[in-house]
Design a protein around this motif. Structure first.
Motif, short mmCIF file in Angstrom:
data_model
loop_
_atom_site.label_atom_id
_atom_site.label_comp_id
_atom_site.label_asym_id
_atom_site.label_seq_id
_atom_site.Cartn_x
_atom_site.Cartn_y
_atom_site.Cartn_z
N LEU A 1 0.84 -1.20 0.00
CA LEU A 1 0.00 0.00 0.00
C LEU A 1 0.88 1.25 0.00
O LEU A 1 1.95 1.25 0.61
CB LEU A 1 -0.90 0.02 1.24
N PRO A 2 0.42 2.32 -0.65
CA PRO A 2 1.21 3.56 -0.64
C PRO A 2 1.24 4.20 0.74
O PRO A 2 0.27 4.15 1.50
CB PRO A 2 0.46 4.46 -1.63
N VAL A 3 2.38 4.81 1.05
CA VAL A 3 2.51 5.64 2.25
C VAL A 3 3.25 6.91 1.86
O VAL A 3 3.97 6.95 0.85
CB VAL A 3 3.26 4.92 3.40
N LEU A 4 3.06 7.95 2.66
CA LEU A 4 3.74 9.21 2.42
C LEU A 4 5.01 9.23 3.23
O LEU A 4 4.98 9.17 4.46
CB LEU A 4 2.83 10.38 2.82
N GLY A 5 6.15 9.28 2.54
CA GLY A 5 7.43 9.24 3.23
C GLY A 5 7.92 10.62 3.61
O GLY A 5 7.19 11.61 3.57
N ALA A 6 9.19 10.69 3.98
CA ALA A 6 9.79 11.95 4.38
C ALA A 6 9.82 12.94 3.22
O ALA A 6 10.05 12.56 2.07
CB ALA A 6 11.21 11.71 4.89
N GLY A 7 9.55 14.20 3.53
CA GLY A 7 9.60 15.24 2.49
C GLY A 7 8.60 15.04 1.39
O GLY A 7 8.83 15.42 0.25
N LEU A 8 7.45 14.47 1.72
CA LEU A 8 6.35 14.21 0.78
C LEU A 8 6.69 13.16 -0.27
O LEU A 8 5.97 12.99 -1.25
CB LEU A 8 5.91 15.51 0.08
N ALA A 9 7.81 12.45 -0.09
CA ALA A 9 8.13 11.37 -1.01
C ALA A 9 7.15 10.22 -0.83
O ALA A 9 6.73 9.92 0.28
CB ALA A 9 9.55 10.88 -0.76
N ARG A 10 6.76 9.59 -1.91
CA ARG A 10 5.86 8.45 -1.84
C ARG A 10 6.63 7.16 -1.67
O ARG A 10 7.72 6.99 -2.22
CB ARG A 10 4.98 8.38 -3.09
N GLU B 1 -6.48 -3.10 11.53
CA GLU B 1 -6.17 -2.36 12.75
C GLU B 1 -4.92 -1.49 12.60
O GLU B 1 -4.71 -0.56 13.37
CB GLU B 1 -6.01 -3.32 13.94
N ASP B 2 -4.09 -1.78 11.61
CA ASP B 2 -2.86 -1.02 11.40
C ASP B 2 -3.04 0.11 10.39
O ASP B 2 -2.12 0.89 10.16
CB ASP B 2 -1.74 -1.97 10.94
N LEU B 3 -4.22 0.21 9.78
CA LEU B 3 -4.47 1.27 8.80
C LEU B 3 -5.01 2.50 9.52
O LEU B 3 -6.10 2.48 10.07
CB LEU B 3 -5.47 0.80 7.75
N LEU B 4 -4.24 3.57 9.48
CA LEU B 4 -4.63 4.79 10.18
C LEU B 4 -4.48 5.99 9.25
O LEU B 4 -3.59 6.02 8.40
CB LEU B 4 -3.77 5.01 11.42
N GLU B 5 -5.35 6.98 9.44
CA GLU B 5 -5.18 8.26 8.74
C GLU B 5 -4.16 9.05 9.54
O GLU B 5 -4.45 9.59 10.60
CB GLU B 5 -6.51 9.01 8.67
N ARG B 6 -2.94 9.08 9.04
CA ARG B 6 -1.83 9.62 9.82
C ARG B 6 -1.66 11.12 9.68
O ARG B 6 -0.81 11.72 10.35
CB ARG B 6 -0.55 8.87 9.47
N ALA B 7 -2.47 11.75 8.83
CA ALA B 7 -2.53 13.21 8.72
C ALA B 7 -3.86 13.55 8.06
O ALA B 7 -4.38 12.76 7.26
CB ALA B 7 -1.36 13.76 7.90
N PRO B 8 -4.45 14.71 8.37
CA PRO B 8 -5.76 15.07 7.80
C PRO B 8 -5.74 15.06 6.28
O PRO B 8 -4.83 15.58 5.64
CB PRO B 8 -5.98 16.49 8.34
N GLY B 9 -6.76 14.41 5.72
CA GLY B 9 -6.91 14.39 4.27
C GLY B 9 -6.13 13.31 3.56
O GLY B 9 -6.32 13.08 2.37
#
Length: 218
Positions: A96-105, A114-122
């Motif tokens: 699954l995609p995640v947002l890495g450091a400095g907006l890198a994908r 249970e491990d899927l979380l919205e880690r920042a708004p939007g």
């Protein structure tokens, strides 16, 4: 189409007029489709998510894949929760995609809801495990990609950030890409072609809650 494609009961947005610049046409179509998605009730979204999983369970490129790259859906998108559980349940490795450091994908493995979380708004839900790098998509045997629309020539309309198009170019050559859309978001390219630019990566199949269809990716 592999499945019953019933007549559309929801209007198909197409706010594109002759002479419109490609970028403007994409933006207008995105706005119209996003607005329409907001109107779909939670009950209908849940029913569609279950149907998507059933449809994709009949697509050989998905059922035969040991590694599947896909996405965790936002509330208004074609739902993937049932699909993720189905894939994990048969032992597939799911990226699954995640947002890495400095907006890198980046990519990370799905280990359960249970491990899927919205880690920042939007942002879409993301797994919290170790990230694997942007090239991890090369491990995938099939990619199930989000889309706002797809047409019968394999043109995919994305969200506009361009990340998926860049990421799809890192997949192994020949790996099939399947786009998930609601029925009214699948367009006949002879009558209502989607706007397309050179950097857009085509898809090889489309899945709706009513069935799937191979496409002649450009």
């Amino acid at each position: 189409m592999h499945g019953d494609r019933r007549p559309l009961t929801t209007p198909q947005p197409y706010p594109i007029v002759d002479g419109m610049e490609t970028g403007d046409a994409k933006d207008e179509l995105r706005r119209a489709i996003r607005h329409q998605r907001q109107e779909r009730s939670p009950r209908l979204r849940e029913e569609a998510a279950a149907a998507f999983a059933e449809v994709l369970a009949t697509l050989p490129s998905v059922t035969e894949a040991a590694v599947v790259a896909t996405y965790a859906s936002r509330p208004t998108e074609p739902g993937t929760a049932a699909l993720l559980e189905q894939l994990a349940g048969r032992g597939a490795r799911v990226l699954l995609p995640v947002l890495g450091a400095g907006l890198a994908r980046d990519w990370a493995e799905y280990t359960g809801p249970e491990d899927l979380l919205e880690r920042a708004p939007g942002r879409p839900p993301e797994p919290g495990g170790r990230t694997l790098g942007g090239d991890a998509i090369a491990d995938a045997d099939v990619v199930i990609a989000p889309a706002l629309a797809v047409d019968t020539q394999g043109v995919r309309l994305g969200q506009g950030g361009g990340w998926y198009d860049r990421s799809l170019k890192r997949a192994r050559p020949g790996v099939p890409v399947v786009a998930m859309v609601f029925p009214e978001e699948f367009y006949d390219a002879t009558e209502r072609p989607l706007p397309v630019e050179d950097h857009d990566v085509p898809v090889h199949a489309v899945a709706t809650p009513e069935g799937w269809q191979p496409l002649p990716a450009r």
